[in-house]
Design an enzyme around this catalytic site. Sequence first.
Site, short mmCIF file in Angstrom:
data_model
loop_
_atom_site.label_atom_id
_atom_site.label_comp_id
_atom_site.label_asym_id
_atom_site.label_seq_id
_atom_site.Cartn_x
_atom_site.Cartn_y
_atom_site.Cartn_z
N ALA A 65 0.86 -1.18 0.00
CA ALA A 65 0.00 0.00 0.00
C ALA A 65 0.90 1.24 0.00
O ALA A 65 2.05 1.17 0.43
CB ALA A 65 -0.89 -0.01 1.23
N GLY A 108 0.62 -5.12 0.93
CA GLY A 108 -0.58 -5.21 0.09
C GLY A 108 -0.29 -5.87 -1.26
O GLY A 108 -1.18 -6.46 -1.86
N GLU A 111 -0.46 -9.46 -0.61
CA GLU A 111 -1.89 -9.77 -0.37
C GLU A 111 -2.68 -9.78 -1.68
O GLU A 111 -3.56 -10.61 -1.89
CB GLU A 111 -2.47 -8.76 0.63
CG GLU A 111 -1.89 -8.97 2.03
CD GLU A 111 -2.20 -7.84 2.99
OE1 GLU A 111 -2.04 -6.65 2.60
OE2 GLU A 111 -2.60 -8.11 4.13
N GLU A 131 4.87 -5.04 6.98
CA GLU A 131 4.14 -3.97 7.68
C GLU A 131 4.64 -3.76 9.11
O GLU A 131 4.63 -2.66 9.62
CB GLU A 131 2.63 -4.29 7.71
CG GLU A 131 1.94 -4.24 6.35
CD GLU A 131 1.89 -5.57 5.62
OE1 GLU A 131 2.74 -6.45 5.91
OE2 GLU A 131 1.02 -5.72 4.75
C1 HXC Z 1 5.02 4.37 -1.16
C2 HXC Z 1 6.92 3.40 -2.00
C3 HXC Z 1 6.55 2.14 -1.47
C4 HXC Z 1 5.31 2.07 -0.73
C5 HXC Z 1 8.43 1.92 -2.48
N1 HXC Z 1 8.07 3.21 -2.63
N2 HXC Z 1 7.52 1.26 -1.77
N3 HXC Z 1 6.15 4.50 -1.86
N4 HXC Z 1 4.61 3.21 -0.61
N5 HXC Z 1 4.88 0.95 -0.22
C6 HXC Z 1 8.81 4.26 -3.34
C7 HXC Z 1 10.01 4.74 -2.53
O1 HXC Z 1 9.62 5.68 -1.58
C8 HXC Z 1 10.85 5.34 -3.62
O2 HXC Z 1 10.34 6.61 -3.96
C9 HXC Z 1 10.60 4.42 -4.81
O3 HXC Z 1 9.37 3.76 -4.53
C10 HXC Z 1 11.68 3.36 -4.97
O4 HXC Z 1 11.85 2.69 -3.73
P1 HXC Z 1 13.24 2.56 -2.98
O5 HXC Z 1 12.95 2.35 -1.54
O6 HXC Z 1 14.17 3.68 -3.32
O7 HXC Z 1 13.82 1.22 -3.64
P2 HXC Z 1 14.77 0.12 -2.98
O8 HXC Z 1 15.88 0.78 -2.19
O9 HXC Z 1 15.13 -0.81 -4.09
O10 HXC Z 1 13.86 -0.65 -1.92
C11 HXC Z 1 12.74 -1.38 -2.37
C12 HXC Z 1 11.84 -1.77 -1.18
C13 HXC Z 1 11.50 -0.51 -0.34
C14 HXC Z 1 12.58 -2.80 -0.30
C15 HXC Z 1 10.61 -2.44 -1.77
O11 HXC Z 1 11.01 0.49 -1.24
C16 HXC Z 1 10.47 -0.76 0.70
O12 HXC Z 1 10.79 -1.28 1.76
N6 HXC Z 1 9.23 -0.35 0.43
C17 HXC Z 1 8.14 -0.44 1.39
C18 HXC Z 1 7.64 -1.86 1.50
C19 HXC Z 1 6.53 -1.96 2.54
O13 HXC Z 1 6.75 -1.65 3.72
N7 HXC Z 1 5.38 -2.37 2.12
C20 HXC Z 1 4.20 -2.51 3.00
C21 HXC Z 1 3.39 -1.25 3.00
S1 HXC Z 1 2.07 -1.30 4.12
P3 HXC Z 1 11.28 7.94 -3.96
O14 HXC Z 1 10.32 9.03 -4.30
O15 HXC Z 1 11.89 8.01 -2.62
O16 HXC Z 1 12.27 7.64 -5.05
C22 HXC Z 1 0.93 -2.24 3.36
C23 HXC Z 1 -0.35 -2.44 4.12
C24 HXC Z 1 -1.35 -3.15 3.28
O17 HXC Z 1 1.10 -2.71 2.30
C25 HXC Z 1 -2.69 -2.97 3.81
C26 HXC Z 1 -3.74 -3.24 2.77
C27 HXC Z 1 -3.91 -2.23 1.71
#
Ligand code: HXC
Length: 257
Positions: A65, A108, A111, A131
């Site tokens: 998400a 997400g 999921e 998460e």
């Molecule tokens: C918003 C995101 C994002 C996310 C990545 N980006 N994941 N933006 N929400 N979930 C953005 C980053 O901010 C960044 O933007 C660009 O995408 C590239 O990501 P990087 O982090 O620079 O890439 P990398 O170093 O290769 O790392 C990849 C990654 C990391 C390991 C996937 O991005 C990460 O940990 N992302 C979050 C994963 C996460 O926690 N997901 C769960 C979310 S909560 P900029 O502008 O900085 O370049 C969830 C709840 C679900 O999903 C509930 C139901 C809907």
Amino acid sequence: MEFILVEPNYAKHIALVRLNRPKELNALNLQLMNELRDSLKALDEDDEVRVIILTGNERAFAAGADIKQMSGRSAIDMLKIDQFSTWDQIRKTKKPIIAAVSGFALGGGCELAMICDMIVASESAKFGQPEIKIGVMPGAGGTQRLTRAVGKARAMEMVLTGNFISAEEALKYGLVNRVVPEELYLMEALKLAKDIADKSPIAVQMAKESVNKAFEMPLQEGLFFERKNFYMLFASEDQKEGMAAFIEKRTPEFKGK
Ligand code: HXC
């Protein structure tokens, strides 16, 4: 549509839906999810389409998400936005959906892949429910579908540590159907889709519905549900065609009637 690309005629009876927010690793913001819901609904209503492939790009299926969109929200905001009604509608898609996953399928994103009926993964795929690392927990089925797919011990570890698993591990755990080199994952999903698209679409729909009931009903009720669907298929022309073709030693031609 801004964040979703749809090819309704990707192959005969097969549609391709692509999550298309590549700079943000296909982070699932509300607009993207609404667009996805609308595209799946349209494809579900299109008689020409029998199987849907849902994919992202090589680097990411979806990294979860959109954290930036969610970060400032209160519990009441979340309640009012009610984003999960969109997810519920996606889950109701009647046609089979194959997730073709490469790169990150996190939160997400994982999921969403699990809402699909099967997962074809590239060797670079990484699945996870991270998460917990940002102070929350899965909210779109991660604690439930992942546990059913991989068992309590593995699901608990993934959900409590937030660590990712590789495609090979996902295969070993039964989360995905197959793993292929990155350049082949979409072709492999297409192969699987074709194998389903030449079957009777009504039987496929009833069978999908029945398998899903195995997760929702006690065994006796599930068996009863299955039986009703089995009987109902004898009302279809496809049943007559399928059985006649077997007896006449020819390939059946299913019409979805
Ligand atoms: C918003 C995101 C994002 C996310 C990545 N980006 N994941 N933006 N929400 N979930 C953005 C980053 O901010 C960044 O933007 C660009 O995408 C590239 O990501 P990087 O982090 O620079 O890439 P990398 O170093 O290769 O790392 C990849 C990654 C990391 C390991 C996937 O991005 C990460 O940990 N992302 C979050 C994963 C996460 O926690 N997901 C769960 C979310 S909560 P900029 O502008 O900085 O370049 C969830 C709840 C679900 O999903 C509930 C139901 C809907």
